[in-house]
Design a protein around this motif. Structure first.
Motif, PDB file in Angstrom:
ATOM      1  N   GLY A 100       0.361 -19.903  -4.489  1.00 41.76           N
ATOM      2  CA  GLY A 100      -0.867 -19.248  -4.921  1.00 41.76           C
ATOM      3  C   GLY A 100      -1.228 -18.030  -4.102  1.00 41.76           C
ATOM      4  N   GLY A 101      -0.510 -17.744  -3.012  1.00 41.07           N
ATOM      5  CA  GLY A 101      -0.807 -16.577  -2.194  1.00 41.07           C
ATOM      6  C   GLY A 101       0.073 -15.412  -2.552  1.00 41.07           C
ATOM      7  N   ARG A 102       0.193 -15.161  -3.830  1.00 43.64           N
ATOM      8  CA  ARG A 102       1.124 -14.158  -4.321  1.00 43.64           C
ATOM      9  C   ARG A 102       0.608 -12.746  -4.065  1.00 43.64           C
ATOM     10  NH1 ARG A 102       4.686 -15.995  -8.496  1.00 43.64           N
ATOM     11  NH2 ARG A 102       4.444 -14.030  -9.595  1.00 43.64           N
ATOM     12  N   TYR A 103       1.325 -12.036  -3.210  1.00 45.83           N
ATOM     13  CA  TYR A 103       1.028 -10.621  -2.963  1.00 45.83           C
ATOM     14  C   TYR A 103       1.956  -9.763  -3.814  1.00 45.83           C
ATOM     15  CZ  TYR A 103      -1.713 -12.005   1.113  1.00 45.83           C
ATOM     16  OH  TYR A 103      -2.659 -12.559   1.943  1.00 45.83           O
ATOM     17  N   ASP A 104       1.418  -8.718  -4.401  1.00 47.69           N
ATOM     18  CA  ASP A 104       2.241  -7.774  -5.150  1.00 47.69           C
ATOM     19  C   ASP A 104       2.967  -6.817  -4.207  1.00 47.69           C
ATOM     20  OD1 ASP A 104       1.325  -8.559  -7.846  1.00 47.69           O
ATOM     21  OD2 ASP A 104      -0.598  -7.765  -7.143  1.00 47.69           O
ATOM     22  N   ILE A 105       2.348  -6.521  -3.058  1.00 40.89           N
ATOM     23  CA  ILE A 105       2.892  -5.563  -2.103  1.00 40.89           C
ATOM     24  C   ILE A 105       2.834  -6.153  -0.701  1.00 40.89           C
ATOM     25  CG2 ILE A 105       2.509  -3.316  -0.986  1.00 40.89           C
ATOM     26  CD1 ILE A 105       1.317  -2.328  -3.601  1.00 40.89           C
ATOM     27  N   MET A 106       3.892  -5.955   0.056  1.00 38.71           N
ATOM     28  CA  MET A 106       3.878  -6.242   1.490  1.00 38.71           C
ATOM     29  C   MET A 106       4.216  -4.961   2.242  1.00 38.71           C
ATOM     30  SD  MET A 106       6.200  -8.820   3.884  1.00 38.71           S
ATOM     31  CE  MET A 106       7.769  -7.981   3.515  1.00 38.71           C
ATOM     32  N   LEU A 107       3.343  -4.590   3.173  1.00 35.41           N
ATOM     33  CA  LEU A 107       3.608  -3.499   4.101  1.00 35.41           C
ATOM     34  C   LEU A 107       3.769  -4.120   5.480  1.00 35.41           C
ATOM     35  CD1 LEU A 107       0.849  -0.951   2.980  1.00 35.41           C
ATOM     36  CD2 LEU A 107       3.268  -0.845   2.445  1.00 35.41           C
ATOM     37  N   VAL A 108       4.937  -3.960   6.082  1.00 36.67           N
ATOM     38  CA  VAL A 108       5.192  -4.567   7.380  1.00 36.67           C
ATOM     39  C   VAL A 108       5.728  -3.505   8.330  1.00 36.67           C
ATOM     40  CG1 VAL A 108       7.540  -5.285   6.716  1.00 36.67           C
ATOM     41  CG2 VAL A 108       6.362  -6.463   8.581  1.00 36.67           C
ATOM     42  N   THR A 109       5.308  -3.568   9.587  1.00 35.08           N
ATOM     43  CA  THR A 109       5.813  -2.626  10.573  1.00 35.08           C
ATOM     44  C   THR A 109       6.176  -3.345  11.864  1.00 35.08           C
ATOM     45  OG1 THR A 109       5.451  -0.472  11.618  1.00 35.08           O
ATOM     46  CG2 THR A 109       3.589  -2.008  11.621  1.00 35.08           C
ATOM     47  N   GLU A 110       7.017  -2.687  12.636  1.00 31.40           N
ATOM     48  CA  GLU A 110       7.396  -3.176  13.952  1.00 31.40           C
ATOM     49  C   GLU A 110       6.574  -2.427  14.997  1.00 31.40           C
ATOM     50  OE1 GLU A 110       8.109  -5.318  16.104  1.00 31.40           O
ATOM     51  OE2 GLU A 110      10.155  -5.782  15.460  1.00 31.40           O
ATOM     52  N   GLN A 111       6.623  -2.879  16.243  1.00 28.65           N
ATOM     53  CA  GLN A 111       6.060  -2.076  17.319  1.00 28.65           C
ATOM     54  C   GLN A 111       6.678  -0.682  17.275  1.00 28.65           C
ATOM     55  OE1 GLN A 111       6.929  -4.205  20.953  1.00 28.65           O
ATOM     56  NE2 GLN A 111       4.841  -4.921  21.160  1.00 28.65           N
ATOM     57  N   HIS A 112       5.966   0.293  17.839  1.00 30.88           N
ATOM     58  CA  HIS A 112       6.487   1.666  17.774  1.00 30.88           C
ATOM     59  C   HIS A 112       7.743   1.870  18.617  1.00 30.88           C
ATOM     60  CE1 HIS A 112       3.383   2.858  21.147  1.00 30.88           C
ATOM     61  NE2 HIS A 112       4.143   1.850  21.491  1.00 30.88           N
ATOM     62  N   ASN A 138       6.242 -14.332  -4.134  1.00 30.40           N
ATOM     63  CA  ASN A 138       6.215 -13.554  -5.368  1.00 30.40           C
ATOM     64  C   ASN A 138       7.580 -12.910  -5.590  1.00 30.40           C
ATOM     65  OD1 ASN A 138       5.765 -11.964  -7.584  1.00 30.40           O
ATOM     66  ND2 ASN A 138       4.120 -10.741  -6.684  1.00 30.40           N
ATOM     67  N   PRO A 139       8.423 -13.487  -6.414  1.00 31.70           N
ATOM     68  CA  PRO A 139       9.763 -12.946  -6.656  1.00 31.70           C
ATOM     69  C   PRO A 139       9.765 -11.534  -7.231  1.00 31.70           C
ATOM     70  CG  PRO A 139       9.602 -15.201  -7.457  1.00 31.70           C
ATOM     71  CD  PRO A 139       8.213 -14.769  -7.102  1.00 31.70           C
ATOM     72  N   ASP A 140       8.652 -11.111  -7.819  1.00 33.31           N
ATOM     73  CA  ASP A 140       8.573  -9.780  -8.411  1.00 33.31           C
ATOM     74  C   ASP A 140       7.851  -8.770  -7.525  1.00 33.31           C
ATOM     75  OD1 ASP A 140       9.840 -10.612 -10.809  1.00 33.31           O
ATOM     76  OD2 ASP A 140       7.951 -11.473 -11.508  1.00 33.31           O
ATOM     77  N   GLY A 141       7.515  -9.159  -6.293  1.00 27.88           N
ATOM     78  CA  GLY A 141       6.779  -8.261  -5.412  1.00 27.88           C
ATOM     79  C   GLY A 141       7.635  -7.127  -4.859  1.00 27.88           C
ATOM     80  N   ARG A 142       6.983  -6.133  -4.297  1.00 26.83           N
ATOM     81  CA  ARG A 142       7.675  -5.008  -3.657  1.00 26.83           C
ATOM     82  C   ARG A 142       7.266  -4.950  -2.194  1.00 26.83           C
ATOM     83  NH1 ARG A 142       6.624   0.402  -6.684  1.00 26.83           N
ATOM     84  NH2 ARG A 142       8.206   1.148  -5.217  1.00 26.83           N
ATOM     85  N   SER A 143       8.256  -4.762  -1.347  1.00 26.05           N
ATOM     86  CA  SER A 143       8.013  -4.765   0.095  1.00 26.05           C
ATOM     87  C   SER A 143       8.389  -3.423   0.695  1.00 26.05           C
ATOM     88  CB  SER A 143       8.828  -5.876   0.765  1.00 26.05           C
ATOM     89  OG  SER A 143      10.204  -5.738   0.451  1.00 26.05           O
ATOM     90  N   PHE A 144       7.666  -3.049   1.752  1.00 29.03           N
ATOM     91  CA  PHE A 144       7.849  -1.741   2.371  1.00 29.03           C
ATOM     92  C   PHE A 144       7.818  -1.861   3.893  1.00 29.03           C
ATOM     93  CE2 PHE A 144       5.996  -1.151  -1.762  1.00 29.03           C
ATOM     94  CZ  PHE A 144       6.658  -0.048  -2.294  1.00 29.03           C
ATOM     95  N   LEU A 145       8.738  -1.161   4.537  1.00 27.73           N
ATOM     96  CA  LEU A 145       8.731  -1.022   5.990  1.00 27.73           C
ATOM     97  C   LEU A 145       7.943   0.233   6.330  1.00 27.73           C
ATOM     98  CD1 LEU A 145       9.615  -1.831   8.834  1.00 27.73           C
ATOM     99  CD2 LEU A 145      11.771  -0.593   8.430  1.00 27.73           C
ATOM    100  N   PHE A 146       6.786   0.044   6.934  1.00 26.46           N
ATOM    101  CA  PHE A 146       5.890   1.127   7.360  1.00 26.46           C
ATOM    102  C   PHE A 146       6.349   1.556   8.754  1.00 26.46           C
ATOM    103  CE2 PHE A 146       2.212   2.597   9.655  1.00 26.46           C
ATOM    104  CZ  PHE A 146       1.312   3.141   8.755  1.00 26.46           C
ATOM    105  N   THR A 147       6.681   2.820   8.936  1.00 23.71           N
ATOM    106  CA  THR A 147       7.243   3.246  10.219  1.00 23.71           C
ATOM    107  C   THR A 147       6.145   3.636  11.214  1.00 23.71           C
ATOM    108  OG1 THR A 147       7.518   5.604   9.675  1.00 23.71           O
ATOM    109  CG2 THR A 147       9.231   4.102   8.938  1.00 23.71           C
ATOM    110  N   SER A 148       6.261   3.131  12.438  1.00 24.91           N
ATOM    111  CA  SER A 148       5.276   3.393  13.499  1.00 24.91           C
ATOM    112  C   SER A 148       5.727   4.549  14.385  1.00 24.91           C
ATOM    113  CB  SER A 148       5.083   2.140  14.362  1.00 24.91           C
ATOM    114  OG  SER A 148       4.579   1.076  13.592  1.00 24.91           O
ATOM    115  N   TRP A 149       4.790   5.171  15.059  1.00 22.80           N
ATOM    116  CA  TRP A 149       5.081   6.340  15.887  1.00 22.80           C
ATOM    117  C   TRP A 149       4.740   6.064  17.349  1.00 22.80           C
ATOM    118  CZ3 TRP A 149       1.644   5.689  12.018  1.00 22.80           C
ATOM    119  CH2 TRP A 149       0.281   5.673  12.351  1.00 22.80           C
ATOM    120  N   LEU A 150       5.458   6.749  18.225  1.00 18.56           N
ATOM    121  CA  LEU A 150       5.235   6.638  19.664  1.00 18.56           C
ATOM    122  C   LEU A 150       4.002   7.420  20.085  1.00 18.56           C
ATOM    123  CD1 LEU A 150       8.941   7.161  20.728  1.00 18.56           C
ATOM    124  CD2 LEU A 150       7.642   5.051  21.064  1.00 18.56           C
TER     125      LEU A 150
END
Length: 351
Positions: A100-112, A138-150
């Motif tokens: 039931g926690g279906r997200y359409d979008i995931m934005l995930v980032t690492e430490q800079h 959510n098998p139909d979701g879209r995921s994105f790697l958000f890039t971090s800056w120094l």
């Protein structure tokens, strides 16, 4: 950003020249414009990050993603100074994959500090685990790697910071491509896409501090100009966050961005930022793809020496110059050997 005190933000919001080396998987990493057009308007997104994805950004993302009759709910799972591994341990995995926690979008980032986290915090493996959990939800979701800056080393002369972000930009794409190769080898169709926000901000700083400048951003001095974009040496102002939100929208949706704008951004500046965002996105679209071998070559011969020298002269100086240089020598040798023998970005071993 480097504050060791971590604070969980589980909030919910609801509101109406660069090195362009793009790393693509052999099974089609990037979604086409036609796919984005056919994809339904997202209703719920999650941001998993730290202080660089906190502040005004979640509100602004909800604002820019709103359509005439659609709204985007944005859940922010930010822990100050955190790695992906830390957030996975502190609830992200369960939040992504729960029924039931279906997200359409995931934005995930690492430490800079991306390279350090690839070595010490299993960034590639953690990205794959986050992707697995997200697709479970959510098998139909879209995921994105958000890039971090120094952090910017010199607010009066950001040239070196721009150079290191230009050098690091391909590695974020290579990281996503590595995950996508593992997904392809498992016969999966889902892919991790990239939102090159760090490169975009570096490009914006280059424009704002260049000879022509950017009306509404460019001030009499370089330091004053950067104060329009950063509250300190790394955290974005609402103006910079809005530019990042515009970039995010452009990489998620092929629809024209709605005319909504935050009250902290004037009409004229909003129009200028939109134009600059379009210019940067077009540069990205014209980028050539990189093979795993090219990723490895860029890492070893370009990014690694630039990154380590920058860290030596900035963050590591807090322990003294002698200690900083000792650390630089040690890492230069150890990491060079490590990445030559077993490069986690170009490897095709199972994750």
């Amino acid at each position: 950003m480097d504050n060791i005190i971590e604070a969980m933000n589980a909030r919910r919001f609801l509101l109406p020249g660069i090195i362009m080396l793009a790393a693509c998987s052999p099974d089609g990493e990037h979604r086409t414009a036609a796919h984005r057009m056919s994809w339904k308007h997202p209703e719920r997104a999650i941001i998993s990050g730290h202080s660089l994805t906190d502040g005004a950004y979640p509100d602004q993302l909800a604002l820019i993603m709103a359509g005439p009759s659609d709204r985007l709910q944005v859940d922010a799972h930010n822990i100050a100074g955190s790695t992906i591994a830390t957030r996975m341990e502190r609830g992200l995995k369960a939040q992504l994959s729960r029924p039931g926690g279906r997200y359409d979008i995931m934005l995930v980032t690492e430490q800079h500090t991306l390279l350090g986290n690839i070595v010490w915090s299993d960034t590639i493996g953690q990205l794959r685990q986050a992707q697995d959990a997200f697709i479970t939800g959510n098998p139909d979701g879209r995921s994105f790697l958000f890039t971090s800056w120094l952090a910017i080393d010199d607010l009066t002369d950001p040239g070196r910071w721009i150079a290191v972000e230009e050098a690091m930009a391909p590695l974020w794409r290579c990281a996503a491509s590595r995950v996508n190769r593992s997904l392809a080898s498992d016969g999966r169709k889902d892919r991790l896409e990239v939102i090159p926000t760090a490169a975009g901000l570096a490009w914006l700083v280059r424009q704002a501090t260049g000879p022509e400048g950017v009306p509404g951003l460019t001030m009499p001095s370089t330091a004053e100009t950067l104060r329009q974009l950063f509250t300190d040496d790394v955290h974005p102002t609402p103006v910079a966050s809005w530019f990042v939100a515009l970039l995010t929208h452009a990489f998620i949706s092929s629809r024209p961005a709605p005319t909504h704008r935050p009250t902290s951004v004037s009409i004229k500046l909003d129009l200028r930022l939109r134009d600059l965002a379009r210019q940067f996105v077009q540069l990205e679209k014209n980028a050539s793809s990189a093979t795993p071998e090219q990723c490895r070559d860029h890492l070893i011969h370009t990014a690694l020496p630039i990154y380590l020298a920058y860290q030596r002269d900035t963050q590591w100086q807090k322990d003294g110059k002698r200690a900083a240089y000792a650390k630089w020598i040690r890492h230069s040798i150890e990491w060079s050997i490590k990445f030559r023998l077993s490069d986690p970005l170009s490897s095709d071993l199972p994750l």
